[in-house]
Design an enzyme around this catalytic site. Structure first.
Site, PDB file in Angstrom:
ATOM      1  N   HIS A  46       0.825  -1.204   0.000  1.00 46.82           N
ATOM      2  CA  HIS A  46       0.000   0.000   0.000  1.00 46.82           C
ATOM      3  C   HIS A  46       0.864   1.261   0.000  1.00 46.82           C
ATOM      4  O   HIS A  46       0.542   2.254  -0.665  1.00 46.82           O
ATOM      5  CB  HIS A  46      -0.917  -0.023   1.227  1.00 46.82           C
ATOM      6  N   GLU A  49       2.059   1.999  -3.417  1.00 48.55           N
ATOM      7  CA  GLU A  49       0.967   2.605  -4.195  1.00 48.55           C
ATOM      8  C   GLU A  49       0.946   4.116  -3.999  1.00 48.55           C
ATOM      9  O   GLU A  49       0.800   4.886  -4.963  1.00 48.55           O
ATOM     10  CB  GLU A  49      -0.367   1.993  -3.769  1.00 48.55           C
ATOM     11  N   HIS A  50       1.117   4.570  -2.757  1.00 44.98           N
ATOM     12  CA  HIS A  50       1.158   6.006  -2.484  1.00 44.98           C
ATOM     13  C   HIS A  50       2.381   6.661  -3.120  1.00 44.98           C
ATOM     14  O   HIS A  50       2.286   7.743  -3.705  1.00 44.98           O
ATOM     15  CB  HIS A  50       1.199   6.250  -0.969  1.00 44.98           C
ATOM     16  N   GLU A 126      -3.944   7.964   7.677  1.00 44.53           N
ATOM     17  CA  GLU A 126      -4.930   7.036   7.115  1.00 44.53           C
ATOM     18  C   GLU A 126      -5.207   5.885   8.090  1.00 44.53           C
ATOM     19  O   GLU A 126      -6.359   5.485   8.282  1.00 44.53           O
ATOM     20  CB  GLU A 126      -4.432   6.499   5.770  1.00 44.53           C
TER      21      GLU A 126
END
Length: 409
Positions: A46, A49-50, A126
């Site tokens: 993840h 991905e950022h 997040e």
């Protein structure tokens, strides 16, 4: 019709031409998700991905965003347990430029240490946001209860401890193991212009990475564990988890029908009996998550702490009645018609078509037509759903609960 090109390096391009629209959706699908991470890498998929949005050799993060605004398009990404997808939707004549930007992000991201530190804080927020959303985090607790220390039980976002350990070197190492040509599918759907697929092939068809052994995924055992957390929240939240089916199971459409009847619609058993008749919950539903080799059928409900035990009992009573009396032929037929309608309506956007084709190629390497899928739904019978429900509900469920904190806690 789905067309497929396999490049010399093993990367696949799947496309669906839809001439009556003016948009094109493009997705880079990578067979890399959180279940392929080592324990110390939890959340790295993840995080990568950022980081692909944080600047390349020729574009800053701001420029990437501004360039898509300038052409009136959208760009985004997501990470799941098994896949990562970077996607864009633009007007058809902007598609070549959009895929050039995606390729630049995919191949030329800098992973600048300064940007990495800033994004580490973004992902931490997040994580905090999910932790502050009990009707989200209760599902994470359920997966942990069911899968334990298996990577499927770990959060996609990772933890504060693992997040703080990520470096440019760990990002590059992970990508060299997983972002390989045979693990990548480019999916395109929409009004595809002449020469566009060749343009994609030119951008992606030759890349290679050093050969590294990818992380092997395990075949997880599912346990009927119980977990209870106390949080500062007004409502109590509860999840039940039963063993489901893998994505490629021959019986998957019977499970889809079963879930629809159980809690997948407003006419479902759970919705009607618990919300409409008893008024116990505003939010009550079921869903199934299917992976390559396993799956989960889950039930969620939220209510006040004083009614949580009654909600739990009512869910169990709904399951007991299904086990004892089964379903009706009317429920089966209504569910099948609803599913066919949802399928057709859900595929009216180019994004949805791109997603369906990308996942099918990545998971199965093949594509079933809508007529074939509808035929499979039509073949579901009362007997097949009844037999499957008896098998699933013969297992003790895993349960996760979030309770409001008491004054003295």
């Amino acid at each position: 019709m789905i067309n497929k090109i396999t490049c010399n390096n093993g990367l696949r391009i799947v496309s669906e031409h839809i001439p009556h629209v003016r948009s094109v959706a493009v997705g880079i699908w990578v067979h890399a998700g959180s279940r392929y991470e080592l324990p110390e890498e939890n959340g790295l998929t993840h995080f990568i991905e950022h980081m692909l949005f944080k600047g390349t050799k020729t574009r800053s993060a701001r420029q990437i965003a501004e360039e898509f605004d300038r052409i009136g398009g959208n760009i985004n990404a997501f990470t799941s347990k098994e896949n990562t997808c970077y996607y864009a939707k633009v007007l058809d004549h902007h598609a070549p430029y959009a895929v050039e930007v995606l390729a630049d992000m995919f191949f030329n991201s800098l992973f600048d240490p300064t940007e990495l530190e800033k994004e580490r804080q973004v992902v931490l927020e997040e994580i905090n946001m999910v932790e502050d959303t009990p009707d989200d985090i209760v599902h994470e607790y359920l997966w942990k209860a069911m899968f334990g220390d298996d990577p499927l039980g770990a959060p996609i976002l990772g933890t504060l401890e693992t997040l703080n350990s990520f470096t440019p070197d760990s990002i590059v190492s992970y990508m060299e193991r997983h972002y390989t040509p045979e693990n990548v599918v480019i999916s395109v759907a929409g009004n595809i212009q002449e020469g566009f697929l060749e343009h994609i092939e030119k951008l992606f068809g030759d890349f290679e990475l050093p050969s590294r052994v990818a992380t092997e995924k395990s075949v997880p055992e599912i346990t009927a564990a119980f977990t209870e957390k106390f949080r500062e929240t007004e409502q109590g939240h509860i999840c039940f988890g039963y063993p489901g089916l893998s994505a490629n199971s021959d019986n998957i459409y019977s499970l889809v029908v079963l879930n629809s009847i159980l809690g997948g619609s407003m006419s479902s058993r759970l919705f009607q009996e618990i919300r409409e008749e008893k008024g116990l919950a505003y939010s009550i539903y079921s869903y199934h998550s299917s992976y390559e080799d396993t799956g989960v059928l889950a039930i969620y409900g939220g209510t006040s702490s004083s009614q949580l035990e009654e909600l739990k009992t009512s869910i169990q009573e709904t399951i007991r009645l299904i086990e004892e009396k089964g379903f009706t032929e009317t429920e089966i037929q209504n569910s099948k018609e609803q599913l066919k309608g949802n399928l057709m309506l859900g595929l009216e956007s180019t994004n949805a078509r791109m997603s369906r084709n990308g996942k099918n190629e990545l998971l199965y390497g093949s594509h079933r037509s809508l007529d074939e899928v509808i035929e499979s739904i039509d073949e579901v019978t009362l007997a097949s759903v009844t037999a499957l429900s008896k098998e699933i509900f013969s297992h003790e469920p895993a349960i996760s609960i979030i309770m409001p904190k008491k004054v003295d806690q």
